[in-house]
Each structure stands twice: as structure tokens, then as C-alpha cells.
Design an enzyme around this catalytic site. Structure first.
Site, PDB file in Angstrom:
ATOM      1  CB  THR A   1       0.655  12.401   7.221  1.00 48.37           C
ATOM      2  OG1 THR A   1      -0.330  11.615   8.350  1.00 48.37           O
ATOM      3  CG2 THR A   1       0.261  12.171   5.910  1.00 48.37           C
TER       4      THR A   1
ATOM      5  NE  ARG B   1      -1.411   2.689   2.688  1.00 45.54           N
ATOM      6  CZ  ARG B   1      -1.155   3.872   3.264  1.00 45.54           C
ATOM      7  NH1 ARG B   1      -0.939   4.795   2.424  1.00 45.54           N
ATOM      8  NH2 ARG B   1      -0.606   3.795   4.435  1.00 45.54           N
ATOM      9  CD  GLU B   2       3.320   5.397   2.794  1.00 45.70           C
ATOM     10  OE1 GLU B   2       2.456   5.677   3.843  1.00 45.70           O
ATOM     11  OE2 GLU B   2       3.804   6.321   2.297  1.00 45.70           O
TER      12      GLU B   2
ATOM     13  CG  HIS C   1      -4.567   2.788   4.094  1.00 48.11           C
ATOM     14  ND1 HIS C   1      -4.959   3.781   3.109  1.00 48.11           N
ATOM     15  CD2 HIS C   1      -4.587   3.005   5.242  1.00 48.11           C
ATOM     16  CE1 HIS C   1      -4.351   4.758   4.109  1.00 48.11           C
ATOM     17  NE2 HIS C   1      -4.159   4.435   5.422  1.00 48.11           N
TER      18      HIS C   1
ATOM     19  CG  HIS D   1      38.574   1.101   6.377  1.00 49.51           C
ATOM     20  ND1 HIS D   1      37.227   1.403   6.857  1.00 49.51           N
ATOM     21  CD2 HIS D   1      39.276   2.065   6.793  1.00 49.51           C
ATOM     22  CE1 HIS D   1      37.256   2.589   7.522  1.00 49.51           C
ATOM     23  NE2 HIS D   1      38.425   3.083   7.329  1.00 49.51           N
TER      24      HIS D   1
HETATM   25  C1  HCA Z   1      -1.768   8.170   3.009  1.00 52.42           C
HETATM   26  C2  HCA Z   1      -1.676   8.638   4.314  1.00 52.42           C
HETATM   27  C3  HCA Z   1      -0.835   7.638   5.515  1.00 52.42           C
HETATM   28  C4  HCA Z   1      -1.953   6.922   6.009  1.00 52.42           C
HETATM   29  C5  HCA Z   1      -1.477   6.092   7.236  1.00 52.42           C
HETATM   30  C6  HCA Z   1      -2.411   5.285   8.074  1.00 52.42           C
HETATM   31  C7  HCA Z   1      -0.200   8.650   6.278  1.00 52.42           C
HETATM   32  O1  HCA Z   1      -0.908   7.808   2.210  1.00 52.42           O
HETATM   33  O2  HCA Z   1      -3.104   7.706   2.913  1.00 52.42           O
HETATM   34  O3  HCA Z   1      -3.578   5.312   7.650  1.00 52.42           O
HETATM   35  O4  HCA Z   1      -2.022   5.099   9.378  1.00 52.42           O
HETATM   36  O5  HCA Z   1       1.062   8.725   6.342  1.00 52.42           O
HETATM   37  O6  HCA Z   1      -0.612   9.334   6.989  1.00 52.42           O
HETATM   38  O7  HCA Z   1      -0.034   6.684   4.640  1.00 52.42           O
HETATM   39 CU    CU Z   2       2.007   7.206   4.884  1.00 51.59          CU
END
Ligand code: HCA
Ligand code: CU
Length: 443
Positions: free
Chosen positions: A191, A23-24, A96, A315
Site C-alpha cells: 500500500t 479504481r486505483e 473493490h 546518436h
Molecule cells: C486503497 C488501498 C489499496 C488497496 C489494494 C487492494 C492499496 O486505495 O484502497 O485492495 O489490493 O494499495 O492497499 O489500493
Molecule cells: Cu493501492
């Protein structure tokens, strides 16, 4: 399937990684650097398999309504998860989702085990993102979460105020107070990467004091280079769930790297928090991820071959005597089982002697090694692009100094105590420099 493996029968470990590479991680600009843009279905399946085998129990995916492809991939990923249940137990796939019925419904339809719900709580996200006031945010979140809890009691629910570290504590409490009874975890995402170890410790303590019965989850962005230290501080302050990605990839400069976090907990002897993680798989999983990004494991990644690579002559000589000279950390236990020594302009005669004698099998004395080193240092700066320093060295030794190889019978060729091999024979999937030689030390 999900009902049989309800979260309410799972006993969470002292530290649960929630991996959000899929996801991220997919928000990383690195995917664009090499015209890749997204992970293929096969990539996602391989990443999922690797994470499960590593010992991760929570994997975050996009809400399936993000795109038709994401919806399809949910099923492909679930198939991998299901295949591994008998071997590794159950892994929870979390969606998410915005606090929005469309996201929630799509996730439930796809068979998500849990929902990571979020809504912006800071002034910035309220004014410039969704436009709702704080009371409205709290009301919407509560209505939706109560409804989900009532109709889907088996789901594992998390609520996060997006941009929590730019949200005033009182504002965060006003929203969290409304939802806390209905959720399993409260998230505090940093964030935009403004948190520091001090503010993290303060926040975790304040949240623990106010919500002692609910687990806390962190998600730390690396804009200041603090994603790792903030996660460590959060764990020390009692946070049980940390979101990570492989190699720390994510939006902008990304978030905490999974293996970097576990490696540091190991160094700090926080062994109880490492239960169930296959630490020796750390370097291989980093190589797998780097390969998907068409990169080498980044040089700033703690669990990397870079941290066992030595370039300076002083080294290299020290390393020949003992790997402890310039290596302090137990990287071999995290799967980096070799050191790499780079032949180049900084190499001294010691390593050159060692290379020509032990690897190439030349009959060579120290005086000749010193003379060859002097010649090599003169010529290396004019080396043709793409040519290898090892090749240049061998050329000088054979053609200009007339050295001949000892004929070592095949079965004894690998029998030297410390076995340097040419980088081209490396077995692992990461090849840095044609000039590298591998010093096999501890296994
Ligand atoms: C995003 C934001 C998020 C969400 C993190 C979370 C962030 O990209 O949608 O839901 O815990 O950094 O706030 O990644
Ligand atoms: Cu994030």
C-alpha cells in the site's frame, strides 16, 4: 449473466492482469493537474473497451456505493463488456470493497462478478484507520466472507490485508488462516511502497508454502520506484495475478504499469505468461490513456515513443546507419513502430543533410549541408518560442543558401527507403515536439 459465465468455469492463464485503472487509477493526482478530477462515463467505456480488446480478463472498479455516478457507470461499463463477449469472451468486473456489508451489498446489486475485499492489517491501518485489533479484524472478515460465499457461490472472491508489507508475517497469517478456505485469491498489497524485490520474493514464497491451493495477487505502489521490479519479482516467484493500471497511474506515484510489466516479461522471454495479450496494442493503449490525462505518454514509461527518440548528434548519425545502434528492445512489437529524431542544437550535419535532402527534397551536397549546420547551430539558441527548428533549417536553406527542391512526382515522394516525415504529419495521437522528425524503421 454472471451465473452463466461463472469464474469456476474459467481456466486462469499463467499471468492474469487485474487492471485497476478505473479504481486505483482514478485516485491519481494527475487527474487534478489539468482540472479533470474524474474519468467521464465515455472515458470509462473507452478504457474498458481498450482493456478487453487488449486481452485483460479482470477489471477492478470502485464499489458502486462510492458515489451515485460510480453506481451509474457500473451499468455503462457492463454494457461495453457485454457487447464484447462474443468477440473476446467473458471479462470479469470486480468491485473493490471494504469488509463491510454496505459495500458488499451494493456490489452484488450492481451485478459484480467478484469482490476484491480488503481490510487493514498493519499496525498503522489498525490504529489509525479502522481501530480494530487483529482478532477482531480476522473475525469480521471471516463472518462476512463466509456469508457471501454461502449466499453467492458464483462470485469470485479475493481477500487482501491492506498494507500487507508493513504487516508482520505472523499477523498476516492469523488473518488469512481464517478466510483462506472461502476465497479464490489472497492479495498482498504494498500500500505504501515499502517492498523490495527481496521482501517480495520472501513473502510470495511464504504465502505459497502456507496456502498452496489458493492463487496470489500483488499490488505494488511506486513510492521508491520499485513497482515494476517488485511485480516482476512476484511473477517470477509464482504469483499469478498482478494488479496494474495503464501508465501505472494511481494514488501518489501509482502502481505497476500494465504495458511495462508485459514488455519486461517479453524481454525476459517469459512468453508463456503473455498468452492472450495483444502486445502490439501496448503503445496505442498508452497513448489513449495519456490522451485522457491530457498528457504525452510519460518519458519514464518503457513502452513510449520517448524510448525511440534520439536527440544527440552522435546518436542520430548512428540511427541513420542502423536503428540497432541506439535501440536494443523490440518496441515495434509493442506498437511503437517509428523512431523520432529531434532536430535541435545537438543535431550533427549528417542528420541535417538527410533531412534537407530526403524529406525536403533539396538538391544539396555535403559541403553545403555542413555550412548550413554551422549557421543553424549559431541561430537555434535564439529561436523564437514556439517556432520549429525544422522551419528555421528550411528558412536558412532556402533564403540564405538559395537551395531549391527537386521536383519529385507525387507517387514517388514516400518511396525513400527510410522515410523521415515532419512530425506534423504523424498519424499516431501523440505529438511531442514541432521539431521532431519521424524515422520509420521496422513495422
Ligand atoms: C486503497 C488501498 C489499496 C488497496 C489494494 C487492494 C492499496 O486505495 O484502497 O485492495 O489490493 O494499495 O492497499 O489500493
Ligand atoms: Cu493501492
Amino acid at each position: 449473466m454472471a451465473a452463466d459465465f461463472s469464474f469456476h468455469h474459467y481456466r486462469p492463464r499463467a499471468l492474469e492482469i487485474i487492471d485497476t485503472t478505473l479504481r486505483e487509477g482514478q485516485q491519481s493526482s494527475l487527474l487534478h493537474d489539468h482540472y479533470k478530477y474524474f474519468f467521464s462515463t465515455t472515458d470509462k467505456q473507452e478504457i474498458t473497451r481498450s482493456l478487453i480488446l487488449y486481452g485483460v480478463k479482470f477489471i477492478e472498479l470502485f464499489a458502486p456505493n462510492v458515489s451515485p455516478q460510480e453506481a451509474e457507470d457500473w451499468q455503462a461499463i457492463k454494457a461495453v463488456r457485454d457487447e464484447l463477449i462474443t468477440q473476446k469472451g467473458y471479462t470479469f468486473l470486480l468491485a473493490h470493497v471494504r469488509c463491510h456489508p454496505a459495500d458488499v451489498e451494493a456490489a452484488i446489486r450492481a451485478g459484480a462478478d467478484g469482490l476484491n475485499m480488503y481490510i487493514g492489517t498493519s499496525d498503522a491501518s489498525r490504529n489509525f484507520n479502522h481501530g480494530h485489533g487483529l482478532e477482531e479484524v480476522a473475525r469480521r472478515a471471516r463472518t462476512l466472507i463466509e456469508d457471501v460465499r454461502r449466499h453467492h457461490p458464483h462470485l469470485v472472491l479475493r481477500f487482501s490485508g491492506e498494507d500487507a508489507f508493513r504487516t508482520r508475517e505472523a499477523d498476516l497469517f492469523r488473518v488469512y488462516d481464517q478466510v483462506v478456505e472461502c476465497v479464490d485469491r489472497l492479495g498482498t498489497p504494498d500500500t505504501v511502497g515499502v517492498a523490495t524485490p527481496t521482501t517480495v520474493a520472501q513473502r510470495v514464497q511464504a504465502l505459497r508454502a502456507r496456502y498452496p491451493k489458493v492463487a496470489l495477487e500483488g499490488h505494488f505502489h511506486d513510492d521508491r520506484g520499485f513497482a515494476l521490479i517488485n511485480a516482476l519479482e512476484a511473477v517470477r516467484a509464482g504469483m499469478q495475478y498482478i494488479q496494474t493500471t495503464l501508465l501505472g497511474i494511481g494514488e501518489r506515484s501509482g502502481i505497476t504499469s500494465m504495458t511495462a510489466l508485459l514488455f519486461n516479461l517479453f524481454i525476459d522471454r517469459e512468453y508463456d505468461r503473455l498468452e492472450g495479450y495483444h502486445l502490439r496494442g501496448s503503445y496505442p493503449i498508452n497513448v489513449m490513456m495519456a490522451d485522457k490525462l491530457r498528457k504525452l505518454v510519460p518519458s519514464k514509461e518503457p513502452v513510449s515513443l520517448t524510448n525511440r527518440t534520439h536527440a544527440a548528434g552522435v546518436h542520430q548519425k548512428g540511427m541513420l546507419n542502423s536503428s540497432q545502434t541506439y535501440e536494443a528492445h523490440p518496441l515495434d512489437q509493442f506498437g511503437v513502430t517509428e523512431s523520432e529524431i529531434l532536430l535541435g542544437p545537438l543535431s550533427g550535419w549528417n542528420i541535417i543533410h538527410y533531412f534537407l535532402k530526403e524529406i525536403c527534397g533539396f538538391e544539396i551536397d555535403e559541403a553545403t549541408a555542413k555550412a548550413i549546420s554551422a549557421e543553424f547551430k549559431n541561430r537555434i539558441y535564439n529561436i523564437a518560442p514556439g517556432a520549429s527548428p525544422a522551419g528555421l533549417l528550411i528558412h536558412i536553406a532556402q533564403e540564405e543558401f538559395g537551395l531549391r527542391s527537386l521536383q519529385v512526382p507525387e507517387q514517388f515522394r514516400n518511396a525513400v527507403a527510410q522515410n523521415l516525415t515532419d512530425a506534423s504529419t504523424k498519424e499516431i495521437g501523440e505529438v511531442r515536439h514541432a521539431s521532431g522528425v519521424i524515422l520509420r524503421t521496422r513495422q
